[in-house]
Design an enzyme around this catalytic site. Structure first.
Site, PDB file in Angstrom:
ATOM      1  N   ASP A  13       1.218  -0.165   3.083  1.00 44.47           N
ATOM      2  CA  ASP A  13       2.381   0.354   3.808  1.00 44.47           C
ATOM      3  C   ASP A  13       3.218   1.310   2.962  1.00 44.47           C
ATOM      4  O   ASP A  13       4.434   1.388   3.131  1.00 44.47           O
ATOM      5  CB  ASP A  13       3.280  -0.792   4.323  1.00 44.47           C
ATOM      6  CG  ASP A  13       2.477  -1.854   5.039  1.00 44.47           C
ATOM      7  OD1 ASP A  13       1.625  -1.482   5.848  1.00 44.47           O
ATOM      8  OD2 ASP A  13       2.686  -3.054   4.751  1.00 44.47           O
ATOM      9  N   LYS A  16       0.772   6.046   3.489  1.00 43.79           N
ATOM     10  CA  LYS A  16      -0.430   6.850   3.232  1.00 43.79           C
ATOM     11  C   LYS A  16      -0.717   7.815   4.374  1.00 43.79           C
ATOM     12  O   LYS A  16      -1.105   8.958   4.137  1.00 43.79           O
ATOM     13  CB  LYS A  16      -1.641   5.945   2.997  1.00 43.79           C
ATOM     14  CG  LYS A  16      -1.601   5.234   1.650  1.00 43.79           C
ATOM     15  CD  LYS A  16      -2.797   4.358   1.443  1.00 43.79           C
ATOM     16  CE  LYS A  16      -2.771   3.123   2.297  1.00 43.79           C
ATOM     17  NZ  LYS A  16      -1.722   2.153   2.019  1.00 43.79           N
ATOM     18  N   GLY A  40      -2.762   0.342   9.299  1.00 43.42           N
ATOM     19  CA  GLY A  40      -1.962   1.054  10.300  1.00 43.42           C
ATOM     20  C   GLY A  40      -1.351   2.263   9.628  1.00 43.42           C
ATOM     21  O   GLY A  40      -0.450   2.123   8.818  1.00 43.42           O
ATOM     22  N   HIS A  41      -1.898   3.438   9.908  1.00 47.70           N
ATOM     23  CA  HIS A  41      -1.410   4.657   9.247  1.00 47.70           C
ATOM     24  C   HIS A  41      -0.593   5.470  10.245  1.00 47.70           C
ATOM     25  O   HIS A  41      -1.095   5.882  11.284  1.00 47.70           O
ATOM     26  CB  HIS A  41      -2.588   5.458   8.687  1.00 47.70           C
ATOM     27  CG  HIS A  41      -3.278   4.740   7.557  1.00 47.70           C
ATOM     28  ND1 HIS A  41      -4.420   5.186   6.968  1.00 47.70           N
ATOM     29  CD2 HIS A  41      -2.931   3.615   6.889  1.00 47.70           C
ATOM     30  CE1 HIS A  41      -4.767   4.343   5.986  1.00 47.70           C
ATOM     31  NE2 HIS A  41      -3.874   3.385   5.937  1.00 47.70           N
ATOM     32  N   GLN A 224      -4.689  -0.070   2.917  1.00 47.97           N
ATOM     33  CA  GLN A 224      -4.007  -1.168   2.205  1.00 47.97           C
ATOM     34  C   GLN A 224      -3.504  -0.664   0.843  1.00 47.97           C
ATOM     35  O   GLN A 224      -3.264   0.519   0.694  1.00 47.97           O
ATOM     36  CB  GLN A 224      -4.925  -2.386   2.040  1.00 47.97           C
ATOM     37  CG  GLN A 224      -5.198  -3.149   3.330  1.00 47.97           C
ATOM     38  CD  GLN A 224      -6.324  -2.570   4.152  1.00 47.97           C
ATOM     39  OE1 GLN A 224      -7.346  -2.190   3.632  1.00 47.97           O
ATOM     40  NE2 GLN A 224      -6.146  -2.488   5.445  1.00 47.97           N
TER      41      GLN A 224
HETATM   42  P1  IMP Z   1      -6.678  -9.083   6.233  1.00 50.70           P
HETATM   43  O1  IMP Z   1      -6.923  -7.767   5.610  1.00 50.70           O
HETATM   44  O2  IMP Z   1      -6.444  -9.002   7.726  1.00 50.70           O
HETATM   45  O3  IMP Z   1      -7.704 -10.114   5.870  1.00 50.70           O
HETATM   46  O4  IMP Z   1      -5.306  -9.647   5.634  1.00 50.70           O
HETATM   47  C1  IMP Z   1      -5.188 -10.086   4.314  1.00 50.70           C
HETATM   48  C2  IMP Z   1      -3.839  -9.730   3.737  1.00 50.70           C
HETATM   49  O5  IMP Z   1      -3.720  -8.320   3.618  1.00 50.70           O
HETATM   50  C3  IMP Z   1      -2.668 -10.167   4.594  1.00 50.70           C
HETATM   51  O6  IMP Z   1      -1.665 -10.511   3.689  1.00 50.70           O
HETATM   52  C4  IMP Z   1      -2.287  -8.912   5.344  1.00 50.70           C
HETATM   53  O7  IMP Z   1      -0.925  -8.913   5.737  1.00 50.70           O
HETATM   54  C5  IMP Z   1      -2.555  -7.867   4.289  1.00 50.70           C
HETATM   55  N1  IMP Z   1      -2.856  -6.547   4.856  1.00 50.70           N
HETATM   56  C6  IMP Z   1      -4.033  -6.140   5.368  1.00 50.70           C
HETATM   57  N2  IMP Z   1      -3.954  -4.861   5.764  1.00 50.70           N
HETATM   58  C7  IMP Z   1      -2.722  -4.437   5.451  1.00 50.70           C
HETATM   59  C8  IMP Z   1      -2.064  -3.175   5.560  1.00 50.70           C
HETATM   60  O8  IMP Z   1      -2.612  -2.171   6.040  1.00 50.70           O
HETATM   61  N3  IMP Z   1      -0.763  -3.146   5.119  1.00 50.70           N
HETATM   62  C9  IMP Z   1      -0.154  -4.225   4.566  1.00 50.70           C
HETATM   63  N4  IMP Z   1      -0.742  -5.401   4.441  1.00 50.70           N
HETATM   64  C10 IMP Z   1      -2.011  -5.522   4.863  1.00 50.70           C
END
Ligand code: IMP
Length: 434
Positions: A13, A16, A40-41, A224
């Protein structure tokens, strides 16, 4: 070969989407290499806002070729709804979107296994975005995954679905029998997906390498952030892919010798989704609330509130090292406008020691007391600034400290959500200079 990797330097977040949108004005090709619909971009163009999960944020520029690389966990219904959204809003992608034939597909059973309905493993709940990311990558590494090329091969697909369902069904015991996925229904769904997806499927390894060898500007869009990297993040509270610059190579089929520059993205403060730990530089409640409101810190994918913390230079030194970061973008500086003082976390007090390196173990991270350097804030607005020298003087002093304490020069500062709200200092590549 002007190739540029953009990675998140914190917990995701960092903005990007916006920076990729800005830099891809100069790119011929933009490549997503890891993660999936968990990302989520957000891109703001004029009064329009686009939230992209799988399609590279560079898509908004009509001249860019967009690639979804082999490292991405491909949620096909999510991709289709994104394509529909783009078409509705007049962004054409025909002939310029390519999906790797090697990408692993997120199947309905992956989403079910990652849903809050699934029982906690060993009593431990790992918070996720519930997008099926972990089960998709588990299957990839367990060599049970179904790849895009398998979707296109009816016989192989049927065989794989049969074997996989046999393996998955016991784990889905929390579902009533009528909700259990059946081979026939899954097969029919996958074939439907395949029919619509087929025109976009390509050997993207060849495509990307060819573009690089032809001297095109290729931008790799990380998803991420490094603190969520499965190897270098705050394990196990991470995602399941390599979010670092190395992930751009393995997730696209490009060798490290082909990468010219790595740019890390960091907010002028830190955020972390939900109440997930660890988060050493977490702000006090009142400041946390204020920055969340001012920065609109709510997840683009899940809508969950993000907690806010001060800029963490200990984390930044770590993320700079593991990415080989050449420079960094500092985003959302404007959110700190008007604060009396601003803090930078420069060390972690753990027991009677002060650590200046990012520790691996959760116990140290969880108990880390931040050691802060405090600076004067600035009362002027930074949003109108278009050059470094027109930023408020105290904001510049803050930025200079961030760069010095992180050991990484700053190449761009973003001071607002619109395309033009950016101060570009030096991207290090003439091909991406403005
Ligand atoms: P997963 O990627 O859905 O398995 O989530 C694992 C962890 O990564 C969780 O803490 C999510 O909130 C975090 N996470 C995954 N994608 C994002 C992102 O794009 N932004 C912020 N946190 C993320």
């Amino acid at each position: 070969m002007p190739t540029l990797v953009i990675v998140g330097a914190q917990w995701g977040d960092e903005g990007k989407g916006r920076i990729v949108d800005l830099l891809s004005e100069r790119a011929h090709m933009v490549v997503r290499c890891q993660g999936g619909a968990n990302a989520g971009h957000t891109v703001v163009v004029g009064d329009q806002q686009f939230i992209l999960h799988l399609v590279p944020a560079g898509v908004i520029h009509p001249h860019t070729v967009c690639v979804i690389g082999n490292g991405v966990a491909l949620d096909i219904p999510a991709l289709f709804s994104e394509l529909d959204m783009l078409a509705e809003r007049g962004v054409g992608i025909e002939g310029r979107l390519f999906v790797s034939d090697r990408a692993h597909v997120t199947l309905p059973y992956h989403r079910l296994l990652d849903s809050p309905r699934a029982p906690q493993e060993g009593g431990r709940r790992l918070v996720t975005t519930n997008r099926g990311i972990r089960p998709t990558y588990v299957d990839k590494v367990a060599r049970l995954g179904i790849r895009v090329c398998d979707l296109l091969d009816e016989e192989r697909l049927r065989e794989q679905l049969r074997t996989n369902l046999r393996e998955k069904t016991p784990g889905l015991h929390f579902l009533p029998a009528e909700e259990l996925p059946t081979e026939e229904a899954l097969f029919a769904e996958c074939r439907e997906w395949a029919a619509r997806l087929a025109p976009y499927v390509a050997n993207t390894v060849t495509l990307v390498n060819r573009a690089i060898n032809a001297g095109q500007n290729v931008l790799f869009e990380g998803a991420q952030g490094t603190a969520l990297d499965v190897d270098f993040g705050t394990y196990p509270f991470v995602t399941s892919s390599n979010t670092t610059a190395a992930g751009a190579c393995t997730g696209s089929g490009v060798g490290p010798s082909k990468i010219d520059r790595v740019i890390g993205l960091a907010k002028a403060y830190c955020t972390r989704v939900g109440d997930e730990r660890p988060f050493p530089s977490l702000m006090e409640d009142e400041m946390d609330e204020r920055i969340r409101r001012q920065g609109g810190e709510f997840g683009a994918t899940t809508g969950r509130p993000r907690r806010c913390g001060w800029f963490d230079a200990v984390l930044l030194r770590h993320t700079a090292a593991v990415n080989g970061m050449d420079s960094m973008v500092v985003s959302k500086l404007d959110v700190l406008d008007g604060l009396e003082t601003v803090k930078i976390c420069v060390g972690y007090r753990v027991g009677d020691r002060v650590l200046d390196e990012f520790p691996a173990d959760l116990r140290s991270l969880d108990s880390a007391e931040p050691v802060y350097e405090e600076l004067e804030g600035w009362s002027e607005r930074s949003t109108g600034a278009r050059s470094y020298l027109t930023l408020p003087a105290k904001a510049r002093k803050y930025l200079d400290r961030l760069a010095l304490l992180s050991g990484v020069p700053i190449c761009i500062v973003s001071v607002g959500p619109r395309r033009e709200d950016a101060v570009i200092i030096d991207t290090g590549l003439p091909q991406y200079q403005f």
